[in-house]
Design an enzyme around this catalytic site. Structure first.
Site, short mmCIF file in Angstrom:
data_model
loop_
_atom_site.label_atom_id
_atom_site.label_comp_id
_atom_site.label_asym_id
_atom_site.label_seq_id
_atom_site.Cartn_x
_atom_site.Cartn_y
_atom_site.Cartn_z
NE ARG A 1 -2.42 3.12 2.33
CZ ARG A 1 -2.68 4.17 1.84
NH1 ARG A 1 -2.52 5.23 2.21
NH2 ARG A 1 -3.39 4.04 0.72
CB CYS B 1 1.50 8.77 -1.99
SG CYS B 1 0.53 10.12 -2.85
#
Length: 279
Positions: A176, A235
């Protein structure tokens, strides 16, 4: 007090202990009812630990709830400044347990721990689980001072990522971060200048945090000589970042800050994005 507690600690039976089962996902209550520790209060990520999202570009997918609303919630759970709060989830602390730990710490609560290894640790220890919907005795709203300490906004996060005297850590999985996949947010990639240190590296094969000295060495490999208060962790939406903040606290690194909006906010703002390693 260590931010982590083991399942066999006698504090679980303490007179001032309040146990909270913090989970996330659409089926979180069903999972709680399928088995939880005795007298554990049910807490849901979206219902209790985040504000309702009206625009993820302004605060991300899990913005913090109003601090006064959080204080009222704590009161409904019977939490007072004297309470010893022990939190767990069924994701090794990586989902809602660490988020609730961080929120309580950010309003100044002191007696606060997360069960190392989560519900799985209780299962391995042979602890009998309950299936009731436990309702605690309410108290007054928790006394708060109007804000969550230790946060930064999107502007500060972006500036810090370009500042050699500061460091921004992205704890999402490397694919990611590298922009190879994005299963949740709209665009893949990361904040330019942010380092990658996936939160899963905090854990051993049993889902427990690695020893403090190993974590400390791992974090310092990324932080280097940067002062603790100049470290920012994020995050996807300000949840799993709290897992690394918990690991840092366990390792004696107590001052890093949280960028709550995280990638879910940044990626919706038409801002620069990167898809390669910082170094």
């Amino acid at each position: 007090m260590s931010p982590l507690i083991e399942i066999n600690d006698p504090a679980f039976a303490g007179a001032n202990t309040i146990l909270i089962d913090a989970r996330g996902g659409a089926d979180s209550h069903q999972r709680y009812l399928a088995g939880h520790l005795k007298n554990a209060i049910y807490a849901d990520l979206d219902k209790h630990l985040a504000a309702k999202v009206t625009d993820a570009s302004q605060g991300g997918r899990h913005p913090l709830p109003d601090v006064e609303a959080f204080a009222a919630l704590l009161g409904s759970w019977g939490v007072t400044p004297e309470s010893h709060v022990i939190i767990y989830d069924d994701k090794s602390g990586a989902f809602s347990a660490a988020r609730l730990w961080w929120m309580l710490r950010a309003i100044g609560h002191k007696r606060l721990q997360v069960l190392n290894g989560g519900l799985q640790a209780a299962n391995r220890a042979g602890i009998e689980l309950n299936k009731d919907d436990y309702q605690p005795k309410a108290a007054k709203p928790y006394p708060v001072h109007g804000y969550y300490a230790g946060t930064v906004d999107i502007e500060e996060a972006g500036e810090a990522a370009q500042d050699d005297s500061r460091v921004v850590i992205d704890v999402r999985e490397s694919p990611r971060y590298l922009g190879q996949t994005e299963p949740i947010d709209l665009i893949a990639g990361h904040i330019p200048g942010a380092a990658n240190l996936p939160y899963v590296l905090n854990l051993d094969a049993d889902g427990k945090f690695l020893p403090a000295e190993i974590l400390r060495s791992m974090y310092h490999d990324t932080i280097g000589s940067v002062a603790e208060e100049d470290v920012i962790v994020h995050c996807g939406s300000g949840v799993t970042a709290c897992h690394t903040l918990l690991g840092m606290a366990y390792a004696g690194i107590t001052e890093p800050k949280l960028y709550v909006g995280s990638w879910s906010e940044w990626s919706r703002r038409d801002l620069p994005m990167a898809t390669s390693e910082r170094f």
